[in-house]
Design a protein around this motif. Structure first.
Motif, PDB file in Angstrom:
ATOM      1  N   VAL A 234      66.022  95.247  10.415  1.00  0.00           N
ATOM      2  CA  VAL A 234      66.394  93.872  10.107  1.00  0.00           C
ATOM      3  C   VAL A 234      65.492  92.834  10.788  1.00  0.00           C
ATOM      4  O   VAL A 234      64.988  91.919  10.121  1.00  0.00           O
ATOM      5  N   PRO A 235      65.254  92.918  12.110  1.00  0.00           N
ATOM      6  CA  PRO A 235      64.379  91.908  12.730  1.00  0.00           C
ATOM      7  C   PRO A 235      62.987  91.862  12.107  1.00  0.00           C
ATOM      8  O   PRO A 235      62.456  90.783  11.824  1.00  0.00           O
ATOM      9  N   ALA A 236      62.394  93.032  11.896  1.00  0.00           N
ATOM     10  CA  ALA A 236      61.068  93.078  11.289  1.00  0.00           C
ATOM     11  C   ALA A 236      61.119  92.595   9.843  1.00  0.00           C
ATOM     12  O   ALA A 236      60.194  91.929   9.358  1.00  0.00           O
ATOM     13  N   LEU A 237      62.200  92.909   9.147  1.00  0.00           N
ATOM     14  CA  LEU A 237      62.351  92.476   7.761  1.00  0.00           C
ATOM     15  C   LEU A 237      62.399  90.949   7.679  1.00  0.00           C
ATOM     16  O   LEU A 237      61.792  90.340   6.790  1.00  0.00           O
ATOM     17  N   LEU A 238      63.099  90.327   8.615  1.00  0.00           N
ATOM     18  CA  LEU A 238      63.189  88.865   8.633  1.00  0.00           C
ATOM     19  C   LEU A 238      61.828  88.246   8.951  1.00  0.00           C
ATOM     20  O   LEU A 238      61.442  87.227   8.364  1.00  0.00           O
ATOM     21  N   ARG A 239      61.101  88.864   9.886  1.00  0.00           N
ATOM     22  CA  ARG A 239      59.778  88.334  10.198  1.00  0.00           C
ATOM     23  C   ARG A 239      58.831  88.491   9.020  1.00  0.00           C
ATOM     24  O   ARG A 239      57.982  87.632   8.776  1.00  0.00           O
ATOM     25  N   SER A 240      58.996  89.568   8.275  1.00  0.00           N
ATOM     26  CA  SER A 240      58.163  89.781   7.094  1.00  0.00           C
ATOM     27  C   SER A 240      58.462  88.760   6.004  1.00  0.00           C
ATOM     28  O   SER A 240      57.614  88.488   5.150  1.00  0.00           O
ATOM     29  N   ALA A 241      59.638  88.175   6.037  1.00  0.00           N
ATOM     30  CA  ALA A 241      60.015  87.149   5.057  1.00  0.00           C
ATOM     31  C   ALA A 241      59.486  85.776   5.434  1.00  0.00           C
ATOM     32  O   ALA A 241      59.743  84.804   4.732  1.00  0.00           O
ATOM     33  N   HIS A 242      58.737  85.697   6.553  1.00  0.00           N
ATOM     34  CA  HIS A 242      58.274  84.395   7.060  1.00  0.00           C
ATOM     35  C   HIS A 242      59.498  83.517   7.307  1.00  0.00           C
ATOM     36  O   HIS A 242      59.619  82.407   6.774  1.00  0.00           O
TER      37      HIS A 242
END
Length: 273
Positions: free
Chosen positions: A11-19
């Motif tokens: 989840v944290p990495a996914l959110l960062r990938s979403a800018h």
């Protein structure tokens, strides 16, 4: 090839990938515009939800399209490039966000929804190719210019904002594009991305961003008609000071000054009507 290397929550990495930062910033602007336009809470919530899902889809699609380039230049700030999150996970998240954007947008009204889908389509067009052309500024101009139109059309009855509002939004969008590109010019150029900022060079991009954002500030100050018009005039001298700092500064100072002007312009635009 999917290079996911972590076994914890994605989840944290996914959110960062979403800018997530820019996505939340644009969503907050939409919410602020909805409040100042006097939209009912239920409609404002729909506007915010539609903008959020649309921005998430744009962010995720950006990283999906750029994953090979990001890996080639070892972008440590890109979760897909580092393997912190898998390509498959981001694809699913992107698809779900995009699918959700359509009914959420249309729930704000047919015309309003189509306008918002135009803003989302502009973001996708940038990711899918326009970012590497001299027209890289155009999707930002269209998206930021159309955002206040979407908000006012979502009202009951829906109405168009004064022409200066989408024009100011378009100038903000172009400024945002130039500012956003500044930190990554070298990495982008190394992987074949040659948008407008890359063509005019880092030395000119900062001043160009400042000039466009100052133009937006002046337009807002001259056109504001709301009860808080005086705020626009008070903000204008601060814009001039920030512009001077940006033009005379070195290192990341022009970037920070341009970001500050952009944030101030957003506040002025929200309070101008």
């Amino acid at each position: 090839m999917d290079q996911q290397r972590t076994t914890g929550s994605p989840v944290p990495a996914l959110l960062r990938s979403a800018h997530a930062g820019p996505a939340l910033a644009v969503t907050a602007v939409a919410g602020l515009l909805a409040v100042t336009a006097g939209l009912p809470p239920s409609t404002s919530a729909l506007v915010v939800a539609a903008v959020l899902t649309g921005q998430l889809s744009i962010g995720w699609s950006n990283d999906l399209v750029d994953v090979r380039r990001d890996r080639a230049v070892h972008r440590a700030d890109k979760p897909l490039a580092t393997g912190e999150v898998g390509v498959g996970v981001v694809r699913v998240a992107c698809a779900l966000a995009l699918v959700a954007t359509v009914p959420l947008s249309l729930a704000c009204g047919l015309v309003a929804g189509l306008v918002h889908l135009l803003t989302v389509g502009s973001g996708w067009a940038y990711n899918l190719g326009l970012k590497s052309t001299a027209w890289s500024w155009l999707p930002y101009a269209v998206a930021f210019g159309a955002l206040p139109v979407f908000v006012t059309l979502a009202g009951t009855p829906g109405e168009l904002p004064p022409p200066w509002v989408p024009l100011a939004g378009a100038l903000l969008g172009v400024g945002a594009h130039l500012v956003n590109a500044l930190p990554d010019l070298d990495d982008d150029a190394a992987t074949g991305v040659h948008g407008l900022p890359h063509r005019i060079g880092a030395r000119r991009t900062g001043p160009a961003a400042t000039a466009v954002l100052v133009a937006a500030s002046v337009l807002i100050a001259l056109s504001a008609t709301g009860s808080h018009r005086w705020l626009s005039w008070l903000g204008l001298p601060l814009v001039v000071v920030l512009a001077a700092v940006g033009l005379r500064g070195r290192g990341r100072t022009p970037f920070r000054a341009a970001v500050a002007i952009a944030l101030l312009d957003v506040a002025l635009l929200a309070g101008a009507r």
